[in-house]
Write a protein that holds these residues in place. Structure first.
Motif, PDB file in Angstrom:
ATOM      1  N   LEU A  49     -10.545   2.348  -2.040  1.00 33.78           N
ATOM      2  CA  LEU A  49      -8.935   2.949  -2.495  1.00 33.78           C
ATOM      3  C   LEU A  49      -8.969   3.931  -3.523  1.00 33.78           C
ATOM      4  O   LEU A  49      -9.627   3.553  -4.643  1.00 33.78           O
TER       5      LEU A  49
ATOM      6  N   ASP B 289      -7.890  -3.328   3.145  1.00 32.87           N
ATOM      7  CA  ASP B 289      -7.634  -3.811   2.131  1.00 32.87           C
ATOM      8  C   ASP B 289      -7.420  -4.544   1.219  1.00 32.87           C
ATOM      9  O   ASP B 289      -7.152  -6.166   1.898  1.00 32.87           O
TER      10      ASP B 289
ATOM     11  N   LEU C  98      -5.000   3.260   0.495  1.00 36.68           N
ATOM     12  CA  LEU C  98      -6.592   2.892   1.267  1.00 36.68           C
ATOM     13  C   LEU C  98      -7.597   3.768   2.100  1.00 36.68           C
ATOM     14  O   LEU C  98      -6.859   4.923   3.033  1.00 36.68           O
TER      15      LEU C  98
ATOM     16  N   MET D 268       0.851  -1.337   0.049  1.00 38.34           N
ATOM     17  CA  MET D 268       0.094   0.129  -0.106  1.00 38.34           C
ATOM     18  C   MET D 268       0.719   0.451   0.213  1.00 38.34           C
ATOM     19  O   MET D 268       1.569   1.327   0.597  1.00 38.34           O
TER      20      MET D 268
ATOM     21  N   HIS E 199      -1.778   1.852  -4.152  1.00 42.53           N
ATOM     22  CA  HIS E 199      -2.558   2.170  -4.091  1.00 42.53           C
ATOM     23  C   HIS E 199      -2.739   3.173  -2.652  1.00 42.53           C
ATOM     24  O   HIS E 199      -2.161   2.284  -2.118  1.00 42.53           O
TER      25      HIS E 199
END
Length: 244
Positions: free
Chosen positions: A34, A116, A111, A1, A109
C-alpha cells in the motif's frame, strides 16, 4: 481507499518495478503493498517528499526479510522510498498502540498489490482518545524544549511552527471527532470552528497557516508572540482531551 496519486513518471516507474520485484521475491507470503502518507493525501511530489509504502507479509522472519532486502535497496536508490514492513497479525494486534496512524492510513491509502488489509479494520475509540492525548501532550512538552534551544534563532522558531502545525491539526481533528461523534473526518475549517467552540484559541493556528502560505519573515518579537500563542493553544487542547 484513495485514488491513485499523480506521481512523476520516474517515481511511478520505480514504484511499479518495486512492486513487481517484491511479488517475484516473496510469492504467496506477500499479502499486500500500500502507498500512504502525504502523497496519497493530496500533497504534490517535491524534493522533500517521501514515498511511504506499507508491505504486509503473512509471516515476518529473517528469511522473509532477506527476500525484501534486494528490492527495497534498489527502490531506495531510485526514489525516496520509506518502507513499513509488518505482518497482518502485527496490524490487527497493534491498533491499540498506533490507532491514529492506522486510522489515517485506513482513510488515505492506495492499494498497489494484493488485498486491502485495512478494509473493515476496527480501531477503538478509547485507544484513539488515549493516543490523541499522548500526542498533544508530547507536543506541548517538545515545544518548550524546542524554544529553549531556538529562542535566539528566529528562523528556527518559524520552522518549528511550520513543521508542527500539520501534525497538531491532525490530532486536533481526532479530538473534534471524538468530542462530536462525527461520522466523517472533518476538514480543516470544521476542525478550527469546532475547536473554537470547545474553548481552544485557534487564532495562532490561522496565523501560522497564513505565515506558511506567504513565506514571510516576521520580526523576532512577533514570532515569539505567535510561538507563545501556539503553546497556549496546544495546552488548551491537552486540557480538553484530558477531560474526555
Amino acid at each position: 481507499m484513495s485514488p491513485s496519486p499523480a506521481l512523476p513518471q520516474p517515481v511511478q516507474t520505480a514504484l511499479d518495478q518495486f512492486c513487481t520485484q517484491l511479488q517475484e521475491a516473496s510469492g504467496e507470503d506477500l499479502v499486500s503493498i500500500l502507498l500512504y502518507g502525504d502523497l496519497v493525501e493530496g500533497e504534490s511530489f517535491s524534493d522533500s517528499s517521501q514515498v511511504n509504502v506499507m508491505v504486509v507479509l503473512q509471516e515476518i522472519s529473517v528469511t522473509s526479510l532477506d527476500r525484501l532486502a534486494g528490492p527495497i535497496a534498489t527502490a531506495v536508490d531510485a526514489i525516496p522510498l520509506v518502507p513499513f514492513v509488518l505482518s497482518e497479525a502485527d496490524l490487527t494486534q497493534s491498533t491499540d498502540v498506533f490507532p491514529i496512524k492506522f486510522l489515517n492510513i485506513q482513510r488515505h491509502h492506495h492499494l498497489l498489490y494484493g488485498r486491502d488489509v485495512f478494509d473493515g479494520l476496527e480501531i477503538a475509540r478509547d485507544h484513539l482518545r488515549l493516543r490523541c492525548e499522548q500526542e498533544i501532550k508530547n507536543l506541548m512538552l517538545r515545544l518548550r524544549l524546542f524554544y529553549l534551544g531556538r529562542s535566539q534563532n528566529p528562523e528556527g522558531i518559524q520552522n518549528t511552527l511550520s513543521q508542527t502545525l500539520s501534525p497538531f491539526t491532525k490530532n486536533l481533528g481526532i479530538l473534534v471527532e471524538l468530542k462530536t461523534g462525527a461520522k466523517t473526518p472533518p476538514g480543516t475549517d470544521e476542525i478550527f470552528h469546532t475547536a473554537a467552540s470547545l474553548g481552544i484559541d485557534i487564532e495562532p493556528l490561522k496565523q501560522i497557516q497564513n505565515l506558511k502560505q506567504s513565506n514571510g519573515a516576521p520580526r523576532p518579537e512577533e514570532l515569539k508572540t505567535l510561538y507563545n500563542g501556539f503553546m497556549k493553544t496546544v495546552r488548551e487542547a491537552a486540557g480538553v482531551v484530558d477531560s474526555m
